[in-house]
Design a protein around this motif. Structure first.
Motif, PDB file in Angstrom:
ATOM      1  N   ASP A   1       0.825  -1.207   0.000  1.00  0.00           N
ATOM      2  CA  ASP A   1       0.000   0.000   0.000  1.00  0.00           C
ATOM      3  C   ASP A   1       0.860   1.258   0.000  1.00  0.00           C
ATOM      4  O   ASP A   1       0.515   2.259  -0.649  1.00  0.00           O
ATOM      5  CB  ASP A   1      -0.932   0.010   1.214  1.00  0.00           C
ATOM      6  CG  ASP A   1      -2.033  -1.032   1.106  1.00  0.00           C
ATOM      7  OD1 ASP A   1      -2.380  -1.402  -0.029  1.00  0.00           O
ATOM      8  OD2 ASP A   1      -2.533  -1.489   2.160  1.00  0.00           O
ATOM      9  N   ALA A   2       1.976   1.222   0.730  1.00  0.00           N
ATOM     10  CA  ALA A   2       2.872   2.385   0.764  1.00  0.00           C
ATOM     11  C   ALA A   2       3.428   2.674  -0.625  1.00  0.00           C
ATOM     12  O   ALA A   2       3.546   3.841  -1.030  1.00  0.00           O
ATOM     13  CB  ALA A   2       4.002   2.146   1.757  1.00  0.00           C
ATOM     14  N   ILE A   3       3.771   1.635  -1.346  1.00  0.00           N
ATOM     15  CA  ILE A   3       4.279   1.807  -2.712  1.00  0.00           C
ATOM     16  C   ILE A   3       3.187   2.359  -3.625  1.00  0.00           C
ATOM     17  O   ILE A   3       3.432   3.253  -4.454  1.00  0.00           O
ATOM     18  CB  ILE A   3       4.838   0.476  -3.247  1.00  0.00           C
ATOM     19  CG1 ILE A   3       6.116   0.105  -2.486  1.00  0.00           C
ATOM     20  CG2 ILE A   3       5.122   0.568  -4.746  1.00  0.00           C
ATOM     21  CD1 ILE A   3       6.644  -1.276  -2.784  1.00  0.00           C
ATOM     22  N   ASP A   4       1.953   1.860  -3.472  1.00  0.00           N
ATOM     23  CA  ASP A   4       0.844   2.371  -4.279  1.00  0.00           C
ATOM     24  C   ASP A   4       0.599   3.857  -3.989  1.00  0.00           C
ATOM     25  O   ASP A   4       0.337   4.648  -4.900  1.00  0.00           O
ATOM     26  CB  ASP A   4      -0.433   1.582  -3.990  1.00  0.00           C
ATOM     27  CG  ASP A   4      -0.390   0.178  -4.592  1.00  0.00           C
ATOM     28  OD1 ASP A   4       0.426  -0.052  -5.502  1.00  0.00           O
ATOM     29  OD2 ASP A   4      -1.175  -0.679  -4.138  1.00  0.00           O
ATOM     30  N   ILE A   5       0.687   4.225  -2.717  1.00  0.00           N
ATOM     31  CA  ILE A   5       0.445   5.619  -2.321  1.00  0.00           C
ATOM     32  C   ILE A   5       1.489   6.557  -2.918  1.00  0.00           C
ATOM     33  O   ILE A   5       1.175   7.669  -3.353  1.00  0.00           O
ATOM     34  CB  ILE A   5       0.436   5.734  -0.780  1.00  0.00           C
ATOM     35  CG1 ILE A   5      -0.824   5.082  -0.204  1.00  0.00           C
ATOM     36  CG2 ILE A   5       0.529   7.190  -0.322  1.00  0.00           C
ATOM     37  CD1 ILE A   5      -0.784   4.881   1.290  1.00  0.00           C
ATOM     38  N   THR A   6       2.732   6.105  -2.955  1.00  0.00           N
ATOM     39  CA  THR A   6       3.827   6.975  -3.390  1.00  0.00           C
ATOM     40  C   THR A   6       4.218   6.793  -4.851  1.00  0.00           C
ATOM     41  O   THR A   6       5.158   7.427  -5.320  1.00  0.00           O
ATOM     42  CB  THR A   6       5.064   6.733  -2.504  1.00  0.00           C
ATOM     43  OG1 THR A   6       5.444   5.337  -2.578  1.00  0.00           O
ATOM     44  CG2 THR A   6       4.777   7.083  -1.058  1.00  0.00           C
ATOM     45  N   SER A   7       3.489   5.953  -5.572  1.00  0.00           N
ATOM     46  CA  SER A   7       3.862   5.680  -6.969  1.00  0.00           C
ATOM     47  C   SER A   7       3.495   6.818  -7.914  1.00  0.00           C
ATOM     48  O   SER A   7       4.126   7.013  -8.956  1.00  0.00           O
ATOM     49  CB  SER A   7       3.192   4.392  -7.457  1.00  0.00           C
ATOM     50  OG  SER A   7       1.777   4.570  -7.543  1.00  0.00           O
ATOM     51  N   GLY A   8       2.450   7.577  -7.569  1.00  0.00           N
ATOM     52  CA  GLY A   8       1.980   8.628  -8.455  1.00  0.00           C
ATOM     53  C   GLY A   8       1.157   8.105  -9.616  1.00  0.00           C
ATOM     54  O   GLY A   8       0.818   8.854 -10.546  1.00  0.00           O
ATOM     55  N   ASP A   9       0.815   6.823  -9.597  1.00  0.00           N
ATOM     56  CA  ASP A   9       0.076   6.220 -10.708  1.00  0.00           C
ATOM     57  C   ASP A   9      -1.413   6.581 -10.682  1.00  0.00           C
ATOM     58  O   ASP A   9      -2.083   6.523 -11.716  1.00  0.00           O
ATOM     59  CB  ASP A   9       0.221   4.694 -10.684  1.00  0.00           C
ATOM     60  CG  ASP A   9       1.652   4.244 -10.984  1.00  0.00           C
ATOM     61  OD1 ASP A   9       2.392   5.048 -11.588  1.00  0.00           O
ATOM     62  OD2 ASP A   9       2.014   3.120 -10.611  1.00  0.00           O
ATOM     63  N   LEU A  10      -1.923   6.924  -9.491  1.00  0.00           N
ATOM     64  CA  LEU A  10      -3.337   7.261  -9.381  1.00  0.00           C
ATOM     65  C   LEU A  10      -3.499   8.768  -9.579  1.00  0.00           C
ATOM     66  O   LEU A  10      -3.002   9.563  -8.788  1.00  0.00           O
ATOM     67  CB  LEU A  10      -3.875   6.867  -8.004  1.00  0.00           C
ATOM     68  CG  LEU A  10      -3.874   5.361  -7.688  1.00  0.00           C
ATOM     69  CD1 LEU A  10      -4.251   5.135  -6.236  1.00  0.00           C
ATOM     70  CD2 LEU A  10      -4.840   4.637  -8.597  1.00  0.00           C
ATOM     71  N   ALA A  11      -4.156   9.163 -10.631  1.00  0.00           N
ATOM     72  CA  ALA A  11      -4.361  10.586 -10.921  1.00  0.00           C
ATOM     73  C   ALA A  11      -5.514  11.112 -10.065  1.00  0.00           C
ATOM     74  O   ALA A  11      -6.688  10.923 -10.403  1.00  0.00           O
ATOM     75  CB  ALA A  11      -4.636  10.785 -12.401  1.00  0.00           C
ATOM     76  N   MET A  12      -5.195  11.771  -8.972  1.00  0.00           N
ATOM     77  CA  MET A  12      -6.219  12.249  -8.050  1.00  0.00           C
ATOM     78  C   MET A  12      -6.444  13.754  -8.180  1.00  0.00           C
ATOM     79  O   MET A  12      -7.380  14.286  -7.599  1.00  0.00           O
ATOM     80  CB  MET A  12      -5.807  11.928  -6.595  1.00  0.00           C
ATOM     81  CG  MET A  12      -5.437  10.470  -6.340  1.00  0.00           C
ATOM     82  SD  MET A  12      -6.755   9.316  -6.764  1.00  0.00           S
ATOM     83  CE  MET A  12      -8.005   9.782  -5.589  1.00  0.00           C
TER      84      MET A  12
END
Length: 317
Positions: free
Chosen positions: A136-147
């Motif tokens: 989850d930490a990697i997903d949060i910091t990946s920048g892949d989710l355009a929010m």
């Protein structure tokens, strides 16, 4: 000290005692170098104690009254605060602040602090930090989710969150960085000023440098060498609330618990290092903890995870 708080102190304490309070606060700020938040908390707790003594003793206390206090007086104060539904953690912090003041007076030869030392602080239920998983930490910091609709704001948020997880920074420490402190390609370490203005050196991962580089390339404002590294939407210093809101959006998108906050990334940094074989002393230095006891709590998290995995997987559970 604010003017309102100063006026309250003048009413609550006699001039000689009020003078010692001011001297103590100056000592904490100049010599002990405590953080502003800690100073405010200590000042507030002592003010509450002096207000209690005003009612307890029938008038505003003087220095002589402080010297004459007995253990029963301190227990009475704790009971008084407990009736106001104050939690054990706050009671213990309040007692610590009062003891600090009395120790200061004791070193000046004006009181004996033994009476406060005879009082045990309230027992506290120990709560463990709640890190997010490595995935989850990697997903949060990946920048892949355009929010965010603006790419540069998305890059900025990603850079800040990557600093929290990649370097174990507090959010205030990340937002205190200036333009000249931004790590460049090949930078191995960075100097951080933490709580109590204590300095420490933290390693810089390539992922951190890359995230900050991307933010600087997209940022529409000039980041000045002596100005804040991370800027808000209008070009001013970034408000930490914006990072908290960004984390809320990511939390919702990833289906994470409410405990997945920006500070949880710092907990994750420590927990994942420990699980990977990092030693406590090194993690203590990286986090900037003054005491090893503050770092040891992460061993309990790791043990809790091991026991949970055991309970879940053992065939005879």
């Amino acid at each position: 000290m604010t003017s309102t708080e100063t006026d309250a102190l003048l009413v609550t304490a006699q001039p000689d005692l009020n003078n010692r309070v001011s001297m103590w606060l100056d000592h904490l700020s100049d010599e002990r170098r405590l953080s502003d938040k800690t100073l405010v908390a200590y000042e507030r707790d002592l003010l509450q104690f002096l207000r209690f003594l005003t009612g307890h003793l029938g008038g505003a206390p003087a220095l002589k009254d402080i010297a004459d206090l007995r253990p029963a007086d301190f227990r009475g104060f704790l009971a008084y605060r407990r009736r106001a539904k104050v939690q054990s953690r706050s009671l213990a912090r309040g007692l610590a602040g009062i003891r600090s003041f009395l120790k200061f007076l004791e070193r000046r030869g004006e009181v004996n602090a033994a009476a406060s030392d005879a009082v045990r602080p309230p027992r506290q239920a120990r709560s463990l930090p709640k890190p997010v998983s490595s995935r989850d930490a990697i997903d949060i910091t990946s920048g892949d989710l355009a929010m965010e609709s603006d790419a540069w704001i998305e890059a900025r948020n990603t850079a800040v969150l990557t600093l929290l997880y990649g370097c174990g920074l507090r959010i205030a420490e990340a937002l205190a960085l200036t333009g000249k402190m931004a790590p460049k390609q090949g930078t191995k370490t960075m100097r951080i000023v933490g709580k109590g203005r204590k300095e420490r050196i933290v390693p810089i991962l390539p992922a951190v440098t890359q995230a900050i580089d991307q933010y600087l390339k997209l940022c529409p404002y000039a980041v000045k060498a002596d100005g804040p590294l991370f800027l808000g939407a209008r070009g001013g210093p970034l408000n930490p609330r914006m990072i908290q809101l960004a984390m809320e959006k990511l939390r919702s998108a990833l289906g994470l618990a409410d405990t997945a906050t920006p500070h949880a990334l710092r907990h994750s940094f420590a927990t994942h290092l420990l699980a990977g074989g990092g030693d406590l002393r090194t993690i203590q230095e990286l986090l900037g903890h003054a005491s090893l006891a503050s770092t040891q709590i992460y061993t309990e998290i790791d043990s809790a995870h091991l026991l949970a995995a055991y309970d879940k997987a053992h065939p005879r559970r």
